[in-house]
Design a protein around this motif. Sequence first.
Motif, mmCIF file in Angstrom:
data_model
loop_
_atom_site.group_PDB
_atom_site.id
_atom_site.type_symbol
_atom_site.label_atom_id
_atom_site.label_comp_id
_atom_site.label_asym_id
_atom_site.label_seq_id
_atom_site.Cartn_x
_atom_site.Cartn_y
_atom_site.Cartn_z
ATOM 1 N N LEU A 40 25.190 -2.427 -63.602
ATOM 2 C CA LEU A 40 25.866 -1.151 -63.846
ATOM 3 C C LEU A 40 24.885 0.013 -63.881
ATOM 4 C CD1 LEU A 40 28.562 -2.207 -66.472
ATOM 5 C CD2 LEU A 40 28.912 -1.636 -64.054
ATOM 6 N N ALA A 41 23.692 -0.232 -64.442
ATOM 7 C CA ALA A 41 22.662 0.816 -64.475
ATOM 8 C C ALA A 41 22.201 1.159 -63.062
ATOM 9 C CB ALA A 41 21.477 0.366 -65.328
ATOM 10 N N LEU A 42 21.980 0.136 -62.233
ATOM 11 C CA LEU A 42 21.586 0.374 -60.846
ATOM 12 C C LEU A 42 22.688 1.101 -60.088
ATOM 13 C CD1 LEU A 42 19.866 -3.034 -60.105
ATOM 14 C CD2 LEU A 42 18.758 -0.788 -60.048
ATOM 15 N N LEU A 43 23.929 0.728 -60.336
ATOM 16 C CA LEU A 43 25.063 1.391 -59.696
ATOM 17 C C LEU A 43 25.104 2.869 -60.097
ATOM 18 C CD1 LEU A 43 27.688 1.330 -58.034
ATOM 19 C CD2 LEU A 43 28.872 0.665 -60.146
ATOM 20 N N ALA A 44 24.935 3.146 -61.378
ATOM 21 C CA ALA A 44 24.974 4.536 -61.859
ATOM 22 C C ALA A 44 23.851 5.366 -61.235
ATOM 23 C CB ALA A 44 24.876 4.565 -63.381
ATOM 24 N N VAL A 45 22.661 4.809 -61.178
ATOM 25 C CA VAL A 45 21.526 5.531 -60.593
ATOM 26 C C VAL A 45 21.770 5.792 -59.110
ATOM 27 C CG1 VAL A 45 19.082 5.298 -59.945
ATOM 28 C CG2 VAL A 45 19.816 4.791 -62.279
ATOM 29 N N ASN A 46 22.271 4.787 -58.402
ATOM 30 C CA ASN A 46 22.483 4.958 -56.969
ATOM 31 C C ASN A 46 23.668 5.870 -56.664
ATOM 32 O OD1 ASN A 46 20.249 3.704 -55.973
ATOM 33 N ND2 ASN A 46 21.192 1.698 -55.899
ATOM 34 N N ILE A 47 24.666 5.881 -57.508
ATOM 35 C CA ILE A 47 25.761 6.841 -57.324
ATOM 36 C C ILE A 47 25.229 8.259 -57.542
ATOM 37 C CG2 ILE A 47 27.877 7.733 -58.391
ATOM 38 C CD1 ILE A 47 28.811 4.832 -58.677
ATOM 39 N N ALA A 48 24.404 8.447 -58.562
ATOM 40 C CA ALA A 48 23.822 9.773 -58.811
ATOM 41 C C ALA A 48 22.924 10.199 -57.644
ATOM 42 C CB ALA A 48 23.029 9.763 -60.115
ATOM 43 N N ALA A 49 22.097 9.287 -57.155
ATOM 44 C CA ALA A 49 21.217 9.608 -56.030
ATOM 45 C C ALA A 49 22.039 9.933 -54.781
ATOM 46 C CB ALA A 49 20.269 8.445 -55.754
ATOM 47 N N TYR A 50 23.075 9.144 -54.532
ATOM 48 C CA TYR A 50 23.937 9.402 -53.389
ATOM 49 C C TYR A 50 24.641 10.752 -53.548
ATOM 50 C CZ TYR A 50 27.906 9.512 -50.325
ATOM 51 O OH TYR A 50 28.832 9.936 -49.412
ATOM 52 N N GLY A 51 25.114 11.039 -54.747
ATOM 53 C CA GLY A 51 25.767 12.326 -54.999
ATOM 54 C C GLY A 51 24.848 13.492 -54.679
ATOM 55 N N MET A 52 23.593 13.368 -55.043
ATOM 56 C CA MET A 52 22.628 14.442 -54.752
ATOM 57 C C MET A 52 22.385 14.576 -53.250
ATOM 58 S SD MET A 52 19.921 13.937 -57.811
ATOM 59 C CE MET A 52 20.545 13.393 -59.381
ATOM 60 N N LEU A 53 22.265 13.440 -52.559
ATOM 61 C CA LEU A 53 22.095 13.491 -51.104
ATOM 62 C C LEU A 53 23.331 14.085 -50.434
ATOM 63 C CD1 LEU A 53 20.409 10.011 -50.491
ATOM 64 C CD2 LEU A 53 19.338 12.265 -50.256
#
Length: 176
Positions: free
Chosen positions: A69-82
């Motif tokens: 879940l932590a990895l998912l949250a980080v990658n969703i945030a990174a994707y959102g920024m991109l």
Amino acid sequence: METLRDLAHTFSPVIGLAINVLIQIAVARWTRTGLLKSVYLGFAAGLGAVVAGEGIVAAGSDVALREALALLAVNIAAYGMLGYCYFHFINLGETARRIRLLRELHEAGGGLDLESLLSRYNASQMVEIRLQRLLGTGQIVERDGRYFIGKPLMLWISQAIVLTKRIILGKTSEFD
């Protein structure tokens, strides 16, 4: 196998962005969907790819649920920024007056005089065009000759942007 999983997590937002761009371009070129809707669809497709990819990687490993879940949250945030950067890349070329002005001067060949430029950039026309776009997408509605917020999604996004500017830059606009 551990490195393959790590690579999948590392590149998940980038793969999501690639899917975002491909879907957005395909929808914008080959359907009658407007530019803004194509951007939304592309973003949603990329987000879906990130979530699905993270789910597949997590299901194929012995990662604890909290870590997944932590990895998912980080990658969703990174994707959102991109995705946010991609949106503004498109927006810059489509609506920025400076970019449009430079393009029109270049296309005119021999340059344009001030009167020609002012006729192309009439403030009333610009407001009217923007109002029609906002009305057309339902972001605003008109009642009794007054305009109100319709669908608040872009308002929420703009409020998030102002909050981010305040946190990072210490100001809310370029005029502060």
